[in-house]
Scaffold this motif. Structure first.
Motif, PDB file in Angstrom:
ATOM      1  N   PRO A 136      19.571  38.117  47.198  1.00  0.00           N
ATOM      2  CA  PRO A 136      20.068  39.439  46.829  1.00  0.00           C
ATOM      3  C   PRO A 136      20.528  39.477  45.373  1.00  0.00           C
ATOM      4  N   ALA A 137      20.541  40.662  44.799  1.00  0.00           N
ATOM      5  CA  ALA A 137      21.092  40.827  43.460  1.00  0.00           C
ATOM      6  C   ALA A 137      22.588  40.539  43.500  1.00  0.00           C
ATOM      7  N   PRO A 138      23.146  39.924  42.462  1.00  0.00           N
ATOM      8  CA  PRO A 138      24.581  39.641  42.461  1.00  0.00           C
ATOM      9  C   PRO A 138      25.403  40.894  42.170  1.00  0.00           C
ATOM     10  N   ALA A 139      26.660  40.835  42.500  1.00  0.00           N
ATOM     11  CA  ALA A 139      27.578  41.932  42.212  1.00  0.00           C
ATOM     12  C   ALA A 139      27.805  42.046  40.707  1.00  0.00           C
ATOM     13  N   THR A 140      28.038  43.260  40.235  1.00  0.00           N
ATOM     14  CA  THR A 140      28.309  43.508  38.819  1.00  0.00           C
ATOM     15  C   THR A 140      29.503  44.453  38.701  1.00  0.00           C
ATOM     16  N   GLY A 141      29.999  44.608  37.485  1.00  0.00           N
ATOM     17  CA  GLY A 141      31.113  45.516  37.252  1.00  0.00           C
ATOM     18  C   GLY A 141      32.370  45.100  37.979  1.00  0.00           C
ATOM     19  N   VAL A 142      32.626  43.789  38.029  1.00  0.00           N
ATOM     20  CA  VAL A 142      33.734  43.266  38.819  1.00  0.00           C
ATOM     21  C   VAL A 142      35.065  43.460  38.081  1.00  0.00           C
ATOM     22  N   ARG A 143      36.061  43.905  38.826  1.00  0.00           N
ATOM     23  CA  ARG A 143      37.425  44.010  38.331  1.00  0.00           C
ATOM     24  C   ARG A 143      38.366  43.339  39.322  1.00  0.00           C
ATOM     25  N   PRO A 144      39.299  42.494  38.857  1.00  0.00           N
ATOM     26  CA  PRO A 144      39.633  42.241  37.463  1.00  0.00           C
ATOM     27  C   PRO A 144      38.517  41.497  36.736  1.00  0.00           C
ATOM     28  N   ASN A 154      51.081  42.273  43.215  1.00  0.00           N
ATOM     29  CA  ASN A 154      51.036  43.204  44.333  1.00  0.00           C
ATOM     30  C   ASN A 154      50.200  44.424  43.965  1.00  0.00           C
ATOM     31  N   GLY A 155      49.579  45.028  44.967  1.00  0.00           N
ATOM     32  CA  GLY A 155      48.792  46.233  44.734  1.00  0.00           C
ATOM     33  C   GLY A 155      47.470  45.985  44.040  1.00  0.00           C
ATOM     34  N   LEU A 156      46.977  44.745  44.051  1.00  0.00           N
ATOM     35  CA  LEU A 156      45.716  44.446  43.372  1.00  0.00           C
ATOM     36  C   LEU A 156      44.535  44.805  44.269  1.00  0.00           C
ATOM     37  N   THR A 157      43.590  45.543  43.705  1.00  0.00           N
ATOM     38  CA  THR A 157      42.346  45.861  44.394  1.00  0.00           C
ATOM     39  C   THR A 157      41.180  45.325  43.582  1.00  0.00           C
ATOM     40  N   VAL A 158      40.386  44.462  44.180  1.00  0.00           N
ATOM     41  CA  VAL A 158      39.168  43.946  43.547  1.00  0.00           C
ATOM     42  C   VAL A 158      38.068  44.980  43.750  1.00  0.00           C
ATOM     43  N   THR A 159      37.351  45.321  42.689  1.00  0.00           N
ATOM     44  CA  THR A 159      36.275  46.308  42.793  1.00  0.00           C
ATOM     45  C   THR A 159      35.004  45.776  42.149  1.00  0.00           C
ATOM     46  N   TRP A 160      33.862  46.366  42.537  1.00  0.00           N
ATOM     47  CA  TRP A 160      32.561  45.994  41.992  1.00  0.00           C
ATOM     48  C   TRP A 160      31.601  47.160  42.168  1.00  0.00           C
ATOM     49  N   SER A 161      30.532  47.145  41.395  1.00  0.00           N
ATOM     50  CA  SER A 161      29.508  48.176  41.510  1.00  0.00           C
ATOM     51  C   SER A 161      28.659  47.915  42.744  1.00  0.00           C
TER      52      SER A 161
END
Length: 232
Positions: A136-144, A154-161
């Protein structure tokens, strides 16, 4: 409703000869493994690929295990020298990581792999798993972002495209010195993961991994680090 599985780990928390007709009958009646799979894993950050075999019988330990490739080669052949050891219930084998994907594909061709095993009590298991070479294609646009500092505990949310045509994601966060980690298995529609409050501590560097997974079990991981705010 989408489902999510989260696993948090801490250092203090609790691994006769048969004729042809007889052999076929034995295979046909052998129970299936709880787990018998073969798949590719890619570290997209380091551009390395490996093949992984994951095997689990039933409640009893296995004293013999063989895996035969589609081309007839036996690629796994393990026997316990003494059944009194009760055998081993679960196996996970990983090939060496290779940057040359072609060499891994040549060593482990696509197709159906056949798994057979015997328990310490003499029971037999049989199963198959189809290996695909599609990663599969890897994840991109990762935050942090990679090497981010001052990340809140606290309150950290990991996000990705989003990545299309996935079976799911596997999110992992680890702090080796503290011996803690959190792992989440998410559906293919997910684009974020809320880190449980209380897991992160101030002033520590953590390893973040995000894996994209196909229906065949193949996975591509991206890895990065971030450091939390405050003094340790």
């Amino acid at each position: 409703m989408d489902t999510m599985i989260v696993i948090v780990r801490s250092a203090t928390a609790a691994l006769v000869v048969l004729g042809v007709g007889q052999a076929k009958a034995a295979v046909d009646t052998a129970p299936p493994f709880a787990v018998a799979s073969v798949f590719f894993e890619q570290n997209a950050t380091d551009r390395d690929v490996e093949v992984v075999f994951d095997v689990k019988g039933g409640d009893d330990g296995l004293v013999q295990l063989t895996v035969v490739a589609p081309d007839g080669r036996t690629v796994v052949d393990i026997k316990s020298p003494d059944a009194s050891t009760l055998g081993l219930r679960q196996f996970r084998f990983e090939s060496p990581e290779r940057g040359n994907v072609g060499s891994i594909k040549a060593a482990y061709p696509e197709g159906v792999y056949t798994f057979d095993a015997v328990t310490a009590a003499g029971a037999k298991f049989h199963g198959t798993s189809r290996l695909s070479h599609t990663l599969p294609a890897p994840a991109t646009g990762v935050r942090p972002a990679a090497d981010a500092t001052g990340v809140p505990v606290n309150g950290l949310t990991v996000t990705w495209s989003p990545v299309r045509n996935l079976a799911g994601y596997v999110i992992g966060i680890e702090q080796e010195d503290l011996g803690v980690s959190v792992t989440a298995k998410l559906p293919g529609s997910a684009t974020s993961f809320a880190v449980p409050d209380g897991f992160l501590v101030p002033g520590r560097e953590y390893v973040l991994s995000i894996g994209t997974m196909t229906g065949e079990g193949n996975a591509s991981y991206v890895e990065s680090t971030f450091t939390t705010a405050g003094a340790p």
